[in-house]
Scaffold this active site. Sequence first.
Site, PDB file in Angstrom:
ATOM      1  N   SER A   1     -10.338  -0.757   6.999  1.00  0.00           N
ATOM      2  CA  SER A   1      -9.361  -0.587   5.656  1.00  0.00           C
ATOM      3  C   SER A   1      -9.236  -1.773   5.123  1.00  0.00           C
ATOM      4  O   SER A   1      -8.635  -1.974   3.921  1.00  0.00           O
ATOM      5  CB  SER A   1      -8.694   0.425   5.702  1.00  0.00           C
ATOM      6  OG  SER A   1      -9.200   1.834   5.727  1.00  0.00           O
TER       7      SER A   1
ATOM      8  N   SER B   1      -9.715   1.682   2.706  1.00  0.00           N
ATOM      9  CA  SER B   1      -8.767   2.331   1.997  1.00  0.00           C
ATOM     10  C   SER B   1      -7.712   1.693   1.261  1.00  0.00           C
ATOM     11  O   SER B   1      -7.112   2.156   0.175  1.00  0.00           O
ATOM     12  CB  SER B   1      -8.133   3.619   2.983  1.00  0.00           C
ATOM     13  OG  SER B   1      -7.236   2.758   3.624  1.00  0.00           O
TER      14      SER B   1
ATOM     15  N   LYS C   1       0.829  -1.241  -0.142  1.00  0.00           N
ATOM     16  CA  LYS C   1      -0.021  -0.062   0.103  1.00  0.00           C
ATOM     17  C   LYS C   1       0.842   1.255   0.089  1.00  0.00           C
ATOM     18  O   LYS C   1       1.814   1.225   0.680  1.00  0.00           O
ATOM     19  CB  LYS C   1      -0.794   0.180   1.179  1.00  0.00           C
ATOM     20  CG  LYS C   1      -2.092   1.068   1.365  1.00  0.00           C
ATOM     21  CD  LYS C   1      -3.088   0.827   2.419  1.00  0.00           C
ATOM     22  CE  LYS C   1      -4.062   1.907   2.574  1.00  0.00           C
ATOM     23  NZ  LYS C   1      -5.024   1.345   3.606  1.00  0.00           N
TER      24      LYS C   1
END
Length: 446
Positions: free
Chosen positions: A176, A152, A76
């Site tokens: 997330s 997210s 990420k």
Amino acid sequence: MKPIKELAEDLASGATTSEALVTAALERISAHRAEGGNAYLSVDAESALQAARASDLARAAGYVPSPLAGLPVSIKDLFDVTGQVTAAGSKVLAGNAPAEMDAPVVARLKAAGAILLGRTNMSEFAFSGLGLNPHFGSPTSPAATGRIAGGSSSGAAVSVAEGMAVAGLGTDTGGSLRIPAAFCALVGFKPTASRVSAQGAFPLATSLDSIGALTANVDDSILLDSVLSGETFDTRPASLKGLRLAVTRDFVMDNVDATVAAAFERSVQRLTDAGASIRWFDFPELHELPKINAAGGLTAAEAWYLHQGWLSGEQAADYDPRVAQRIRRGEALSAADYLHLLAQRQTMIALATQRLGDADAWLMPSVAVVPPELAPLEQDDAHFFATNGLVLRNTSVINFLDGCAISLPCHVSGELPVGLSIAGLKGQDARVLQIARSVEALLRKP
């Protein structure tokens, strides 16, 4: 891709090589991008191939540090990787100097022999459960055409769901990891926050941030957790017969859509048929959470502390306006407000301990709705914020309680993806993972 265990066996037997697996993953990424996909913000193909070749040579010499050795993993965009800019899905940080050292979790992945492919897309600064990013595009679920991947950690989920990585390193502040797992038919594990170092990860709210991975199955999730945390648990499957499972009637079941309700009820019935003891209980105090967080909660307070300089200067124009709006709410929160939030959190944790009693785990739908369609969310702010709140509602309960939870797919073929959450309080990670192994096996039976 195959489960990590099978890929490790293929590598051990010589049926494949790390270079071949990484090449295949890079080809899938290229095809994904050629079709307009935006799961990856950047790909370091040459470095990945060099690392794969080095892994193959090390294996030939007898050095295999873990079952993850030689396998491709995505990162990420908010984690420090040496020589790369940590932008957190934003334009605000794009001009920053590259990181001088790896985040500890990235270093652990490298030490385990994982091959890092690139940085994945995300909600800007991880401040949304929907995964939209107006700067770089919004990933959609491979399991639900035209619908969001969830956030997210949206790009991380798509990277795994489309076979572009065996696992995606992500974060979970309010859901997330578990939301994109639910929306992309994956497994997402949020560990007890203190178990995995968040150093070198650009924070959203340090009181709530947790580090974990998105994977295709529970076994892979357990392996990734052991690598990231440095802890190895006894995760032998729990016996379903006599298992004590608590299910809340209220709050987390409010406004659940029909597909989610049917999948959840079907899962509970299958567990009952397998001998598990289901205890339905009320937790009315959870209805206080929207009021507790009405002014932005811990997330807005802690995010504002970090972002206030940028949002007060010229860089404010570079923010996603929806993200900026949510962060700015923290400006109005006083020190007394913040301390009161912390006190309310401890009160709620004590109540949860009482309500759950001797339960082995707490079950709930991971998300109250199936993946929403992307287009309406892009076009309508009111719809975006209302949907974001509903999507985050169930998962954020566990973050507020400082607990742990895993989301497993529980829908059947032909249905939109739905996640089943198996949750526990702080430090109950091993038990949650034991139960997850057994529940996954049950739900996968025809």
